[in-house]
Scaffold this active site. Structure first.
Site, short mmCIF file in Angstrom:
data_model
loop_
_atom_site.label_atom_id
_atom_site.label_comp_id
_atom_site.label_asym_id
_atom_site.label_seq_id
_atom_site.Cartn_x
_atom_site.Cartn_y
_atom_site.Cartn_z
N LYS A 40 0.84 -1.20 0.00
CA LYS A 40 0.00 0.00 0.00
C LYS A 40 0.87 1.25 0.00
O LYS A 40 2.09 1.18 0.21
CB LYS A 40 -0.94 0.00 1.21
CG LYS A 40 -0.23 0.06 2.55
CD LYS A 40 -1.24 0.04 3.69
CE LYS A 40 -0.52 0.11 5.04
NZ LYS A 40 -1.45 0.20 6.17
N TYR A 272 14.29 30.02 6.17
CA TYR A 272 13.12 30.78 6.60
C TYR A 272 13.06 30.89 8.11
O TYR A 272 13.37 29.93 8.83
CB TYR A 272 11.85 30.11 6.09
CG TYR A 272 11.65 30.24 4.60
CD1 TYR A 272 11.38 31.47 4.02
CD2 TYR A 272 11.73 29.11 3.79
CE1 TYR A 272 11.21 31.59 2.65
CE2 TYR A 272 11.56 29.21 2.42
CZ TYR A 272 11.29 30.46 1.85
OH TYR A 272 11.11 30.56 0.50
#
Length: 379
Positions: A40, A272
């Site tokens: 999955k 940042y």
């Protein structure tokens, strides 16, 4: 054209891991359980179609496993790629188009009375019998029929000898298999044992059972039952904090290159929010991979990458780039960088990165962004 940042998926290692798991099971049991290979979430970021093909090709050397995916759409992708192996769908069916189950020969999980009624009606309308797995909730409280209410809810299956649904297997999922001291694991195992003891009474005659994910597979042979469901272990990562019992090796490595190198004066900041301030005059390098590619912001100040055979601490993560400290290395643009994998005798794996930021290795692998090309090799 492959971007500088790309993942290499070693399919030969994948197959070797599958064989190692199979041999481990066979050595410990006269009647070893079958394997349900969990692919999955794009095979935990490794590329579901390529992984499925490699495992299916193992059929000539001992039998291909059943494959397991999260939803009908993932199953359809496998079928459209030509995969013929049995495909079990784990996920809830409440909002899915059930036509895909029948058209693409998928094995759905029934985890609620409403899902049972929908599937039963759909199978009856098509005049066919549909093989299903029934999920029982023993304490995860996510999907599944409650283990202590089955006598009331099981009739919704209508799964008698002539009914439109044929129950092939009954399963559960452990919530705390990695935690040796947590009492829930043993409680769940006891609940599932009670379900197994009552299966004939519940109309589930002839169904086989499975419960063990990678961690339970390693932790407790009593949970192996008729099948096991390795996921993380198949990709060469032992679930932390467990130690290695099966000789598996990581299948995926993540690579990039230095694209810029610059000097920083003491006190200057990077990234940042100016969260990093240079404690001294230093050299910083920029790697073209950031949080848009799945690198967590929390890696800054907590993890390193490999460049020129040395560890370079991460000092800032941006959307498309990561800045690393290369003060103590003679690094130039173009130099190879290993984010996950091996270089010159050192290695950084998903367990190490997960530990650095307080998460699980599954997340490190599954978050790898779609723009990172997966280069499959080894077969």
């Amino acid at each position: 054209m492959v971007r500088p940042t790309h993942a290499v998926v070693d399919l030969a290692r994948l197959v070797a891991n599958y064989r190692a798991i199979r041999e481990y099971l066979a050595a410990a049991s006269a009647a070893p359980p079958r394997i349900i290979a969990v692919i999955k979430a794009n095979a935990y970021g490794h590329g579901a179609v390529a992984v499925a093909r490699a495992l299916e090709a193992a059929e000539a050397e001992g039998g291909a496993p059943t494959l397991a995916c999260a939803d009908i759409e993932e199953g359809i992708e496998l079928r459209e790629a030509g995969i013929r192996a049995p495909v079990l769908v784990f996920g809830a069916l409440s909002v899915s188009d059930l036509d895909g189950v029948f058209r693409h020969r998928l094995t759905p999980t029934v985890s609620s009375p409403s899902a049972a009624r929908r599937l039963r009606a759909a199978a009856a309308a098509r005049g066919c019998r549909l093989g299903v797995h029934v999920k029982v909730d023993t304490g995860m409280n996510r999907f599944g029929f409650r283990h202590d209410n089955l006598r009331r809810t099981m009739p919704a299956l209508g799964a008698g000898d002539a009914g439109p649904l044929r129950v092939e297997a009954v399963y559960t999922h452990f919530a705390t298999a990695e935690s040796a001291d947590h009492p829930l694991f043993e409680r769940q195992r006891g609940c599932f044992e009670s379900v197994r003891a009552a299966m004939r009474e519940l109309g589930l005659r002839g169904a086989w059972c499975h419960a063990a994910n990678s961690a339970a597979l390693l932790r407790d042979r009593r949970t192996w039952y008729d099948a096991v469901r390795p996921g993380l272990l198949l990709y060469g990562v032992v679930p932390p904090p467990m130690e290695e019992h099966v000789p598996v090796r990581p299948v995926l490595s993540l690579h990039s290159r230095v694209v810029a190198v610059k000097g920083m004066r003491r006190g200057e900041t990077a990234g940042y929010g100016a969260r990093f301030a240079a404690p001294r005059a230093m050299r910083a390098a920029v790697v073209p991979a950031g949080y848009a590619d799945g690198l967590d912001l929390r890696l800054a100040g907590a993890a390193s990458v490999l460049v020129r055979g040395r560890r370079a601490p991460v000092i800032a993560v941006s959307m498309d780039s990561t800045t690393i400290d290369v003060t103590d290395s003679d690094v130039s643009p173009g130099d190879p960088v290993v984010i996950v994998g091996e270089q010159d005798g050192d290695s950084i794996d998903a367990r190490e990165l997960a530990r650095a930021i307080g998460t699980v290795p599954h997340e490190i692998l599954c978050r790898m962004g779609a723009r990172i090309a997966r280069v499959h090799q080894g077969l």
